[in-house]
Scaffold this motif. Structure first.
Motif, PDB file in Angstrom:
ATOM      1  N   ALA A 369       0.843  -1.207   0.000  1.00  0.00           N
ATOM      2  CA  ALA A 369       0.000   0.000   0.000  1.00  0.00           C
ATOM      3  C   ALA A 369       0.874   1.251   0.000  1.00  0.00           C
ATOM      4  N   ARG A 370       1.972   1.193   0.765  1.00  0.00           N
ATOM      5  CA  ARG A 370       2.861   2.353   0.840  1.00  0.00           C
ATOM      6  C   ARG A 370       3.461   2.698  -0.521  1.00  0.00           C
ATOM      7  N   TYR A 371       3.641   1.682  -1.368  1.00  0.00           N
ATOM      8  CA  TYR A 371       4.203   1.923  -2.703  1.00  0.00           C
ATOM      9  C   TYR A 371       3.105   2.044  -3.773  1.00  0.00           C
ATOM     10  N   GLY A 372       1.847   2.064  -3.326  1.00  0.00           N
ATOM     11  CA  GLY A 372       0.731   2.202  -4.279  1.00  0.00           C
ATOM     12  C   GLY A 372       0.546   0.962  -5.140  1.00  0.00           C
ATOM     13  N   LEU A 373       0.946  -0.206  -4.639  1.00  0.00           N
ATOM     14  CA  LEU A 373       0.845  -1.437  -5.422  1.00  0.00           C
ATOM     15  C   LEU A 373      -0.265  -2.333  -4.877  1.00  0.00           C
ATOM     16  N   LEU A 374      -0.840  -3.136  -5.772  1.00  0.00           N
ATOM     17  CA  LEU A 374      -1.849  -4.112  -5.351  1.00  0.00           C
ATOM     18  C   LEU A 374      -1.147  -5.444  -5.136  1.00  0.00           C
ATOM     19  N   GLY A 382      -0.961 -23.921   5.324  1.00  0.00           N
ATOM     20  CA  GLY A 382      -0.566 -24.957   6.283  1.00  0.00           C
ATOM     21  C   GLY A 382       0.937 -25.111   6.372  1.00  0.00           C
ATOM     22  N   ASP A 383       1.643 -24.764   5.290  1.00  0.00           N
ATOM     23  CA  ASP A 383       3.113 -24.810   5.283  1.00  0.00           C
ATOM     24  C   ASP A 383       3.711 -23.440   5.590  1.00  0.00           C
ATOM     25  N   GLY A 384       2.895 -22.448   5.870  1.00  0.00           N
ATOM     26  CA  GLY A 384       3.401 -21.086   6.064  1.00  0.00           C
ATOM     27  C   GLY A 384       3.874 -20.455   4.761  1.00  0.00           C
ATOM     28  N   ASN A 385       3.469 -21.029   3.632  1.00  0.00           N
ATOM     29  CA  ASN A 385       3.983 -20.622   2.317  1.00  0.00           C
ATOM     30  C   ASN A 385       2.898 -19.839   1.555  1.00  0.00           C
ATOM     31  N   ILE A 386       3.059 -18.500   1.564  1.00  0.00           N
ATOM     32  CA  ILE A 386       2.045 -17.641   0.952  1.00  0.00           C
ATOM     33  C   ILE A 386       2.618 -16.986  -0.299  1.00  0.00           C
ATOM     34  N   HIS A 387       1.918 -17.147  -1.423  1.00  0.00           N
ATOM     35  CA  HIS A 387       2.333 -16.492  -2.666  1.00  0.00           C
ATOM     36  C   HIS A 387       1.748 -15.087  -2.679  1.00  0.00           C
ATOM     37  N   CYS A 388       2.637 -14.102  -2.699  1.00  0.00           N
ATOM     38  CA  CYS A 388       2.193 -12.705  -2.705  1.00  0.00           C
ATOM     39  C   CYS A 388       2.376 -12.190  -4.129  1.00  0.00           C
ATOM     40  N   ASN A 389       1.293 -12.004  -4.839  1.00  0.00           N
ATOM     41  CA  ASN A 389       1.351 -11.569  -6.235  1.00  0.00           C
ATOM     42  C   ASN A 389       1.211 -10.063  -6.300  1.00  0.00           C
ATOM     43  N   ILE A 390       2.291  -9.413  -6.702  1.00  0.00           N
ATOM     44  CA  ILE A 390       2.247  -7.955  -6.817  1.00  0.00           C
ATOM     45  C   ILE A 390       1.812  -7.645  -8.246  1.00  0.00           C
ATOM     46  N   ILE A 391       0.689  -6.958  -8.370  1.00  0.00           N
ATOM     47  CA  ILE A 391       0.120  -6.695  -9.694  1.00  0.00           C
ATOM     48  C   ILE A 391       0.463  -5.255 -10.104  1.00  0.00           C
ATOM     49  N   LYS A 392       0.790  -5.089 -11.369  1.00  0.00           N
ATOM     50  CA  LYS A 392       1.162  -3.747 -11.855  1.00  0.00           C
ATOM     51  C   LYS A 392      -0.095  -2.880 -11.976  1.00  0.00           C
ATOM     52  N   THR A 393      -0.194  -1.910 -11.073  1.00  0.00           N
ATOM     53  CA  THR A 393      -1.345  -1.006 -11.097  1.00  0.00           C
ATOM     54  C   THR A 393      -0.882   0.443 -11.256  1.00  0.00           C
ATOM     55  N   VAL A 394       0.432   0.607 -11.477  1.00  0.00           N
ATOM     56  CA  VAL A 394       0.984   1.961 -11.622  1.00  0.00           C
ATOM     57  C   VAL A 394       1.654   2.052 -12.997  1.00  0.00           C
ATOM     58  N   ASP A 395       2.074   3.273 -13.369  1.00  0.00           N
ATOM     59  CA  ASP A 395       2.688   3.383 -14.702  1.00  0.00           C
ATOM     60  C   ASP A 395       4.069   2.739 -14.726  1.00  0.00           C
ATOM     61  N   ASP A 396       4.631   2.601 -15.925  1.00  0.00           N
ATOM     62  CA  ASP A 396       5.872   1.853 -16.112  1.00  0.00           C
ATOM     63  C   ASP A 396       6.995   2.349 -15.207  1.00  0.00           C
ATOM     64  N   GLU A 397       7.144   3.672 -15.145  1.00  0.00           N
ATOM     65  CA  GLU A 397       8.260   4.245 -14.390  1.00  0.00           C
ATOM     66  C   GLU A 397       8.082   3.973 -12.885  1.00  0.00           C
ATOM     67  N   ALA A 398       6.861   4.179 -12.397  1.00  0.00           N
ATOM     68  CA  ALA A 398       6.608   3.941 -10.969  1.00  0.00           C
ATOM     69  C   ALA A 398       6.831   2.458 -10.640  1.00  0.00           C
ATOM     70  N   TRP A 399       6.410   1.575 -11.539  1.00  0.00           N
ATOM     71  CA  TRP A 399       6.586   0.119 -11.364  1.00  0.00           C
ATOM     72  C   TRP A 399       8.081  -0.214 -11.296  1.00  0.00           C
ATOM     73  N   ARG A 400       8.854   0.349 -12.213  1.00  0.00           N
ATOM     74  CA  ARG A 400      10.290   0.063 -12.279  1.00  0.00           C
ATOM     75  C   ARG A 400      10.997   0.489 -10.987  1.00  0.00           C
ATOM     76  N   VAL A 401      10.569   1.644 -10.462  1.00  0.00           N
ATOM     77  CA  VAL A 401      11.241   2.174  -9.272  1.00  0.00           C
ATOM     78  C   VAL A 401      10.731   1.483  -8.001  1.00  0.00           C
ATOM     79  N   ALA A 402       9.409   1.333  -7.916  1.00  0.00           N
ATOM     80  CA  ALA A 402       8.820   0.871  -6.647  1.00  0.00           C
ATOM     81  C   ALA A 402       8.996  -0.627  -6.420  1.00  0.00           C
ATOM     82  N   LEU A 403       8.919  -1.408  -7.503  1.00  0.00           N
ATOM     83  CA  LEU A 403       8.860  -2.860  -7.321  1.00  0.00           C
ATOM     84  C   LEU A 403      10.048  -3.433  -6.543  1.00  0.00           C
TER      85      LEU A 403
END
Ligand SMILES: Cc1cc2nc3c(=O)[nH]c(=O)nc-3n(C[C@H](O)[C@H](O)[C@H](O)COP(=O)(O)OP(=O)(O)OC[C@H]3O[C@@H](n4cnc5c(N)ncnc54)[C@H](O)[C@@H]3O)c2cc1C
Length: 467
Positions: A369-374, A382-403
């Motif tokens: 949320a702090r980086y404006g990402l979904l 059960g294994d403590g194994n959570i897949h966190c999918n970061i989806i591109k919801t910002v423009d290319d430049e913001a994605w490149r810097v924030a990700l």
């Protein structure tokens, strides 16, 4: 680490490869090469100079001798479903596809062992084994298209790992070809073996950086005939995460315990066009009980349902008949593909001790949320194994810097909870810069020295695992 300077694939190398494999075993035209240039890792594409399609271990040995002599990199590939870029031929070179090495050599009912070549599709093996009343539990959600060789290379998990273990827990022996073309055999149809270092387990999860697997010995189990599936909707992700430990605290051992956030469920519902109880719930827990007596499975399912209700579930649906259970599982298995179809994404395969999942998810959401990402979370809770999918919801430049900043923070948070940067998808090409967040310099140095012993000139899957 040896340098990353390699030679190109010359006409002379192509001729030698063709002499070994015949013209139909050597691919150089762009159209046929293109599918070998990418896997399921984001949108990355790296063209190999040549793809080779061996049918035997002897051919794999001959390929490696040629590559070793000419100092050409070799990247093994199996089903191409990897999510960390392990099968990407980043430096071109030779792409060694195992898909024609797809024989189930033996299903040994006396010793409860299966012997296979690496290109066997996981689901095909499971179904063959089930026909004779046996069970091979490791079942990555990609089981219809990934292979056993790829599963061994990634030490793949999947929903049933929570009760039965991951791929490593079933690999009893391997045959593999080293970088210089020599063939090694480790373990076999043995349930016990402490004869020297455990080379079998060193190769499992080594992502094609140490050797090319040509044969695998798997342990098998008797097929558990009874099964029940529960689906519990929750009005908050936090409550669902807390219910995970509550279920285990009842003293039961679920054969699956999957957490699914609303956005993930809704993507799959939309893609498959199927019904799902309470589609608007903030999160669902999918729990499964299996076993050898109906009474025991019923009792375990009941205890899991109680744990969910006590943790604040809105309801608990019990699927008892095969079609309904299959439907729920098909929705779960389609989530990965469905989430990825939303937009450009980056999947982080976080793993923490099971009781830290609520903190993990809260932290991941706050960082994104702090980086404006979904970020959409689901996975093998059960294994403590959570897949966190970061989806591109910002423009290319913001994605490149924030990700990269967001991912670094997510893994620092994971590390602070006692976790690691990958639970089952491996390090490969895209996660290597994050490995030092949870592995010390001494440990990484040791890993690199092991790599040098197996592959002194560094031709096996270069640019993977380490920076
Ligand atoms: C929709 C979806 C769902 C998924 N769900 C899960 C899941 O639930 N659990 C899970 O663990 N993973 C999951 N994955 C990830 C992926 O399916 C696994 O990592 C799988 O084990 C990869 O197998 P593959 O045959 O596709 O291998 P590839 O992607 O072809 O290769 C993976 C690695 O194995 C190496 N390799 C291939 N063959 C050999 C060989 N013969 N010898 C040595 N190295 C070799 C490659 O070099 C590469 O490093 C999922 C992927 C997708 C797309």
């Amino acid at each position: 680490m040896p340098g990353m300077e390699f030679n190109r694939v010359t006409d002379g190398v192509l001729k030698k490869l063709t002499d070994v494999l015949g013209p139909d075993g050597v691919v150089t035209d762009e159209e046929t090469l293109t599918p070998f240039a990418s896997d399921y890792t984001e949108d990355l594409v790296f063209m190999p100079e040549v793809a080779v399609l061996p049918r035997t271990a002897e051919q794999v040995q001959a390929i490696m001798r040629i590559a070793f002599e000419h100092h050409v990199p070799v990247t093994a590939r199996a089903g191409g479903t990897g999510l960390s870029g392990g099968a990407l031929p980043v430096l071109g070179g030779i792409l060694l596809s195992c898909h024609r090495m797809n024989a189930i050599v033996e299903i040994d009912r006396s010793n409860l062992m299966g012997v296979v070549e690496p290109g066997v599709i996981t689901q095909v093996f499971q179904e063959e084994v089930e026909k004779v009343g046996l069970y091979y539990p490791p079942d990555p959600a990609s089981r219809g298209s990934c292979t056993l060789g790829g599963n061994v290379a990634e030490n793949a998990g999947g929903p049933r790992a929570v009760k039965y273990g991951v791929t490593k827990d079933f690999v009893m022996g391997l045959e593999a070809v080293l970088a210089d073309g020599s063939l090694i055999k480790t373990g076999g149809k043995l349930y016990k073996d402490v004869s020297g270092y455990n080379l079998t387990q060193l190769l499992v999860g080594s992502e094609g950086t140490l050797a090319i697997t040509t044969k695998i010995f798997f342990k098998l189990l008797p097929w558990p005939p009874f099964r029940k599936v529960l689906l519990a909707p929750f009005d908050s992700l936090d409550k669902a995460a807390i219910a995970v430990t509550a279920a285990f605290s009842k003293g039961v051992q679920p054969s699956a315990c999957e957490l699914i956030e609303r956005d993930a469920a809704q993507c799959a519902i939309k893609q498959l066009g199927k019904e799902w109880p309470h589609p608007d719930a903030a999160a669902h827990l999918l729990l499964e009980a299996d076993g050898f007596t109906e009474e025991r499975v019923d009792a375990e399912a009941m205890m899991m349902a109680e744990a969910c209700m006590e943790s604040g579930a809105d309801d608990v649906f019990l699927a008892q008949d095969e079609p309904r259970m299959r439907e729920i599982w098909s929705l779960r298995r389609s989530i990965g593909e469905a989430v990825k179809s939303i937009n450009i994404y980056k999947e982080e395969d976080t793993v923490v001790p099971r009781d830290r999942i609520p903190e993990l998810i809260r932290g991941v959401k706050e960082i994104a949320a702090r980086y404006g990402l979904l970020v959409i979370c689901y996975g093998h809770a059960g294994d403590g194994n959570i897949h966190c999918n970061i989806i591109k919801t910002v423009d290319d430049e913001a994605w490149r810097v924030a990700l990269p900043k967001a991912i670094t923070e997510i893994f620092q948070h994971t590390a602070s909870l006692g976790g690691q940067v990958s639970g089952e998808h491996g390090i490969g090409y895209v996660q290597k810069e994050y490995l030092p967040i949870t592995q010390g310099a001494v440990e990484i140095g040791l890993m690199k020295r092991i790599k040098e012993q197996f592959d002194p000139t560094g031709i096996l899957n270069p640019m993977k695992m380490f920076l």
